[in-house]
Scaffold this motif. Structure first.
Motif, mmCIF file in Angstrom:
data_model
loop_
_atom_site.group_PDB
_atom_site.id
_atom_site.type_symbol
_atom_site.label_atom_id
_atom_site.label_comp_id
_atom_site.label_asym_id
_atom_site.label_seq_id
_atom_site.Cartn_x
_atom_site.Cartn_y
_atom_site.Cartn_z
ATOM 1 N N UNK A 1 -23.357 100.398 -9.008
ATOM 2 C CA UNK A 1 -23.140 98.918 -9.273
ATOM 3 C C UNK A 1 -21.994 98.445 -8.284
ATOM 4 N N UNK A 2 -21.511 99.174 -7.645
ATOM 5 C CA UNK A 2 -20.368 98.706 -6.671
ATOM 6 C C UNK A 2 -20.738 98.371 -5.307
ATOM 7 N N UNK A 3 -21.842 97.484 -5.318
ATOM 8 C CA UNK A 3 -22.151 96.889 -4.161
ATOM 9 C C UNK A 3 -20.885 96.316 -3.239
ATOM 10 N N UNK A 4 -21.300 96.434 -1.911
ATOM 11 C CA UNK A 4 -20.103 95.776 -1.197
ATOM 12 C C UNK A 4 -20.130 94.385 -0.905
ATOM 13 N N UNK A 5 -20.929 93.587 -1.913
ATOM 14 C CA UNK A 5 -21.081 92.122 -2.010
ATOM 15 C C UNK A 5 -19.438 91.772 -2.819
ATOM 16 N N UNK A 6 -18.763 91.039 -2.089
ATOM 17 C CA UNK A 6 -17.696 90.376 -2.513
ATOM 18 C C UNK A 6 -17.823 89.016 -3.127
ATOM 19 N N UNK A 7 -17.618 88.799 -4.271
ATOM 20 C CA UNK A 7 -17.990 87.457 -5.050
ATOM 21 C C UNK A 7 -17.024 86.286 -4.395
ATOM 22 N N UNK A 8 -17.474 85.255 -4.260
ATOM 23 C CA UNK A 8 -16.681 84.205 -3.779
ATOM 24 C C UNK A 8 -16.330 83.256 -4.648
ATOM 25 N N UNK A 9 -15.049 83.128 -5.093
ATOM 26 C CA UNK A 9 -14.618 82.327 -6.346
ATOM 27 C C UNK A 9 -13.495 81.439 -5.800
ATOM 28 N N UNK A 10 -13.768 80.275 -6.315
ATOM 29 C CA UNK A 10 -12.827 79.077 -6.081
ATOM 30 C C UNK A 10 -11.641 79.161 -7.386
ATOM 31 N N UNK A 11 -10.328 79.309 -7.086
ATOM 32 C CA UNK A 11 -9.533 79.782 -7.873
ATOM 33 C C UNK A 11 -8.495 78.393 -7.998
ATOM 34 N N UNK A 12 -8.330 77.827 -9.065
ATOM 35 C CA UNK A 12 -7.537 76.444 -9.210
ATOM 36 C C UNK A 12 -6.160 76.545 -10.153
ATOM 37 N N UNK A 13 -5.174 76.096 -9.707
ATOM 38 C CA UNK A 13 -4.082 76.256 -10.633
ATOM 39 C C UNK A 13 -4.039 74.558 -11.032
ATOM 40 N N UNK A 14 -3.928 74.515 -12.517
ATOM 41 C CA UNK A 14 -4.263 73.347 -13.243
ATOM 42 C C UNK A 14 -3.381 72.930 -14.193
ATOM 43 N N UNK B 1 -7.322 80.617 -18.050
ATOM 44 C CA UNK B 1 -6.042 81.303 -18.507
ATOM 45 C C UNK B 1 -5.183 80.152 -18.749
ATOM 46 N N UNK B 2 -5.065 79.711 -20.022
ATOM 47 C CA UNK B 2 -4.321 78.653 -20.379
ATOM 48 C C UNK B 2 -2.772 79.077 -19.978
ATOM 49 N N UNK B 3 -2.406 80.119 -20.347
ATOM 50 C CA UNK B 3 -0.880 80.535 -19.979
ATOM 51 C C UNK B 3 -0.482 80.486 -18.473
ATOM 52 N N UNK B 4 -1.248 81.049 -17.789
ATOM 53 C CA UNK B 4 -1.036 81.045 -16.261
ATOM 54 C C UNK B 4 -1.640 79.904 -15.748
ATOM 55 N N UNK C 1 -13.370 87.558 -4.738
ATOM 56 C CA UNK C 1 -12.864 88.275 -6.003
ATOM 57 C C UNK C 1 -13.935 87.692 -6.931
ATOM 58 N N UNK C 2 -14.245 88.537 -7.865
ATOM 59 C CA UNK C 2 -15.038 88.032 -9.074
ATOM 60 C C UNK C 2 -14.363 87.491 -10.127
ATOM 61 N N UNK C 3 -14.782 86.867 -11.056
ATOM 62 C CA UNK C 3 -14.068 86.317 -12.342
ATOM 63 C C UNK C 3 -13.509 87.523 -13.008
ATOM 64 N N UNK C 4 -14.524 88.518 -13.053
ATOM 65 C CA UNK C 4 -14.227 89.548 -13.902
ATOM 66 C C UNK C 4 -12.854 90.371 -13.423
ATOM 67 N N UNK C 5 -12.621 90.237 -12.020
ATOM 68 C CA UNK C 5 -11.501 91.065 -11.374
ATOM 69 C C UNK C 5 -10.467 90.152 -11.495
ATOM 70 N N UNK C 6 -10.596 88.682 -11.609
ATOM 71 C CA UNK C 6 -9.324 87.886 -11.967
ATOM 72 C C UNK C 6 -9.026 87.992 -13.154
ATOM 73 N N UNK C 7 -9.764 88.097 -14.087
ATOM 74 C CA UNK C 7 -9.622 88.152 -15.540
ATOM 75 C C UNK C 7 -8.940 89.315 -15.917
ATOM 76 N N UNK C 8 -9.316 90.530 -15.401
ATOM 77 C CA UNK C 8 -8.909 91.831 -15.637
ATOM 78 C C UNK C 8 -7.312 91.807 -14.925
ATOM 79 N N UNK C 9 -7.276 91.334 -13.827
ATOM 80 C CA UNK C 9 -5.968 90.958 -13.315
ATOM 81 C C UNK C 9 -4.843 90.328 -13.878
ATOM 82 N N UNK C 10 -5.234 89.450 -14.534
ATOM 83 C CA UNK C 10 -4.395 88.391 -15.236
ATOM 84 C C UNK C 10 -4.118 89.365 -16.724
ATOM 85 N N UNK C 11 -5.167 89.910 -17.220
ATOM 86 C CA UNK C 11 -4.702 90.619 -18.482
ATOM 87 C C UNK C 11 -3.872 91.818 -18.330
ATOM 88 N N UNK C 12 -4.079 92.400 -17.154
ATOM 89 C CA UNK C 12 -2.999 93.560 -16.827
ATOM 90 C C UNK C 12 -1.408 93.052 -16.748
#
Length: 109
Positions: free
Chosen positions: A15-28, A56-59, A96-107
């Motif tokens: 399940x670790x394909x080389x496909x890198x998800x494209x994500x738009x990340x906004x600071x709001x 992520x409300x806090x960030x 990055x995928x949303x899952x990766x971003x979520x994991x990064x902010x929780x870590x």
């Protein structure tokens, strides 16, 4: 089989394909509660190219991941967030995928 083909098959199997998800990340700015986050998430989830949304409300981060083979329009995402009553102060496209971003902010908590 070639070594490269074997590696590709192994990645696909895990399940670790080389496909890198494209994500738009906004600071709001302006998001203060779970209701705010839920409203933004619902609006952005309705966009045809959206696969996943994370707020992520806090960030003050909103991340929108594109479906494979689809492209997200940062202007549309900004418009949706602005129309919901919030201010977008920064916008970037990340591989990055949303899952990766979520994991990064929780870590980092």
């Amino acid at each position: 089989m070639t070594k490269q083909l074997l590696i590709a098959l192994a990645l696909a199997a895990t399940g670790s394909a080389s496909f890198a998800a494209t994500t738009v990340k906004a600071t709001v700015n302006g998001m203060v509660c779970a209701f705010c986050a839920q409203g933004i998430e619902k609006r952005l989830s309705k966009l045809p190219a959206t696969q996943a949304v994370y707020v992520d409300l806090k960030k003050k981060i909103v991340a929108v991941e594109a479906k494979e083979g689809q492209t997200l329009d940062p202007k549309v995402i900004t418009a949706e967030i602005t129309d919901a009553g919030y201010d977008v102060t920064k916008l970037e496209t990340v591989e990055q995928s949303v899952a990766d971003i979520k994991a990064g902010t929780k870590a980092k908590k």
